[in-house]
Write a protein that holds these residues in place. Sequence first.
Motif, PDB file in Angstrom:
ATOM      1  N   ARG A  42      -8.527   7.824   8.148  1.00  0.00           N
ATOM      2  CA  ARG A  42      -7.806   9.101   8.381  1.00  0.00           C
ATOM      3  C   ARG A  42      -7.424   9.177   9.934  1.00  0.00           C
ATOM      4  NH1 ARG A  42     -12.584  12.599   6.244  1.00  0.00           N
ATOM      5  NH2 ARG A  42     -13.674  10.965   6.948  1.00  0.00           N
ATOM      6  N   ASN A  73      -8.266  -1.041   7.031  1.00  0.00           N
ATOM      7  CA  ASN A  73      -8.512  -0.124   5.847  1.00  0.00           C
ATOM      8  C   ASN A  73      -7.332   0.814   5.814  1.00  0.00           C
ATOM      9  OD1 ASN A  73      -9.611   1.743   4.125  1.00  0.00           O
ATOM     10  ND2 ASN A  73     -11.300   2.291   5.248  1.00  0.00           N
ATOM     11  N   TYR A  83       0.746  -1.211   0.034  1.00  0.00           N
ATOM     12  CA  TYR A  83       0.168  -0.004  -0.027  1.00  0.00           C
ATOM     13  C   TYR A  83       0.879   1.345   0.106  1.00  0.00           C
ATOM     14  CZ  TYR A  83      -4.013  -3.142   1.277  1.00  0.00           C
ATOM     15  OH  TYR A  83      -4.679  -4.235   1.452  1.00  0.00           O
ATOM     16  N   GLU A 112      -7.191   3.361   3.997  1.00  0.00           N
ATOM     17  CA  GLU A 112      -7.791   4.841   3.616  1.00  0.00           C
ATOM     18  C   GLU A 112      -8.122   5.424   5.002  1.00  0.00           C
ATOM     19  OE1 GLU A 112      -7.384   5.921   0.792  1.00  0.00           O
ATOM     20  OE2 GLU A 112      -6.433   4.044   0.146  1.00  0.00           O
TER      21      GLU A 112
END
Length: 708
Positions: free
Chosen positions: A515, A511, A455, A513
């Motif tokens: 934040r 995950n 990633y 992604e």
Amino acid sequence: MTKKSLGLPASAVGSNPLSWRLSLAGLCTLMPLSVIGQTAPLPRADAPAAPAAVLPEVHVLGSTLDIPLEAATVPVEYLDSEALRQRSAATLGETLEGLPGVRNNNYGAGAGRPVIRGADGARVRILSDGSEVQDASTSSPDHAVGVEPALATDIEILRGPATLLYGGGITGGVVNVRDGRVPTAVPERGYESSIELRRDTGADEGSGLFSLTGGHGPFALHVEGLKRSAGEYRAGSGWSASRVPGSDNHTWYGSVGGSFIHERGYLGLAYSRLRSKYGLPGHSHEYEDCHLHGDALHCGGHGHGGHDHDHDHGDGEHIALVDMDTERWDLRGELRDPVPGVARARLRVGLTDYRHDEIDHGAIGTTFKNRAHDARLDLEHQRIAIGAGSLRGIIGVQHTRREFSATGSEAYVEPTDTRNRALFALEEYSVGNWRFELGGRYEWQSAQLNGTHRYGTVKHHMGSLSAGANWAFTPGYAVAVSLSRSQRAPTAEELFSDGIHLASNTWERGNPELRAERSHNLDVTLRKTAGATRFALSAFYNRIDNYIYASTVDRYEDFRLIDYRQRDATFKGLEARLDQQLGSQWQVGMFGDAVRARFSGGGNVPRVPSHRLGVDASWRLAGWRVGGEWYRSFAQNRIADYETRTGAYDMLNLHVQWQGALGAQQHYTLFARLNNALDKLAFNHSSFVKQASPLRGRTLQVGARLDF
């Protein structure tokens, strides 16, 4: 009066040996639900009876800047060595269980991490004398905390502005376990030592520990060790089995450290090793052939239309175990007045080599490793006169690196490398009956996955600010308010998990992604800290944007598919303590806590503890101390999707202690305590395996300690 530091740098001031107590009905010695404070030392057996008196004046130091309790802007809690000796348990979570707002996320008897104000994992930072512990306990509840609380000298719990010195997004609090591994002074007599033995009926547990500090001239040496062996413990009346399978625990610990002592400070190095073998209740291979079809679990070749899977439930009698081995080096130093303008420089460096094997049927199934370091330098500047008041504060830097890996059949996280750098500062301004604090921290974090899935590097930059004020509006009374805005980056497990985790009966999906969380926090505290009646009432409100949580997406029997997701959430609650001194011998009190956690738009945050309310009383005369407590943990009916209700239970605990003297420098303590005297069957709503790991049933513990 001896002033004990509630901040992470130690400080001792004053000449009177009387210690402080913060409104805990004398139960800080033997109560599982106990103290916001420290008891005064027990009188010796030959001491005269104490005259009628009220509670001793509270005067603790409530932050890294050595602030008296009545001037602290945030709730603070403290367990001194006397309290710790009496409430000592095998895990840090069980040791702190019952402090206002604190619960134990238990996993059998070998693993237990504190849950504070409904927050757990990375939102509760655990330190070893100011340096992050760096174990694997934040990655899973079945991973033990890498400290031994039985050998701690004291434990501090901080919330509010001071927590920013140790990390952003710590909405629960900072738990600092202080110890004597690195000596900070040469004993007056040249040496000091202690030996303690315990026996516990509930798990046929035996434990022993020793501590020895010696020195000559500017050099001091400290050696300590512990051994604990416990079988499977007995649950309360009504449990289906006589013992809780997989609740055995065997621990060995040793440490050696030395220091060079100077009149303006010290510099020391210590090596410690902790080895622990413990069972995993609820660990089952009934679900090892489960697989995913999108967001649905399919187990045993079946979907959820039926539960006639072809597993042999009898195999559930087999219990896996964890073999944990952690080695740690600690470099600690402090120097007063190192250069003009700087009152104190403080260094903490910790190097950790952590490993644990999960063993099944005699073979290693999965190995977890965590090689990490944490280094920080604090500089406290001299007090500066400004107007009618004065300003002082701390600035510092911190660097942390964590190389975490899991290999084997349950390697649900591929190897990761997480690095964090931070700058921080805390300033305090005092004028008249007012005291103000302003704190800030900025962090740079990067997390890189080093496995087959790439990633890239996930980076987060985070800023946190806090402010607080304390107003002593009349002698003995104070009101404090603190506000903070902080950020927390997701952990490597929250970002990159992907696979089956049988220890918690879950399939976990991270995950990349995610934040950073953003929390806005408000604390209001009202205290009465003098006189025969004392109390502390705290209310908190935490609004967390992008709150990261383990969302159960699907469930098959006791096996769950969880995704790490984000939603805005709100945590709010109360913590209260009231004490009344009745003459010189009796003390009674009431206590309680409550937390409510909901998502914006509706729904409950998972695994949030229920409310609690209780009373306690103690009696003391000469060397005797006798006491008891009763509290009710209410049912938790506010549950998240796929959760189950947790019933209410009543808990009664009793204790007795005798302290005597063998000479001018030799003292002994004999003690006994009966926990869960009503033998109630009770479950912990915070636990992933609550049905397989109930709380302990009726347990009698007896012990003896010799200090010389």
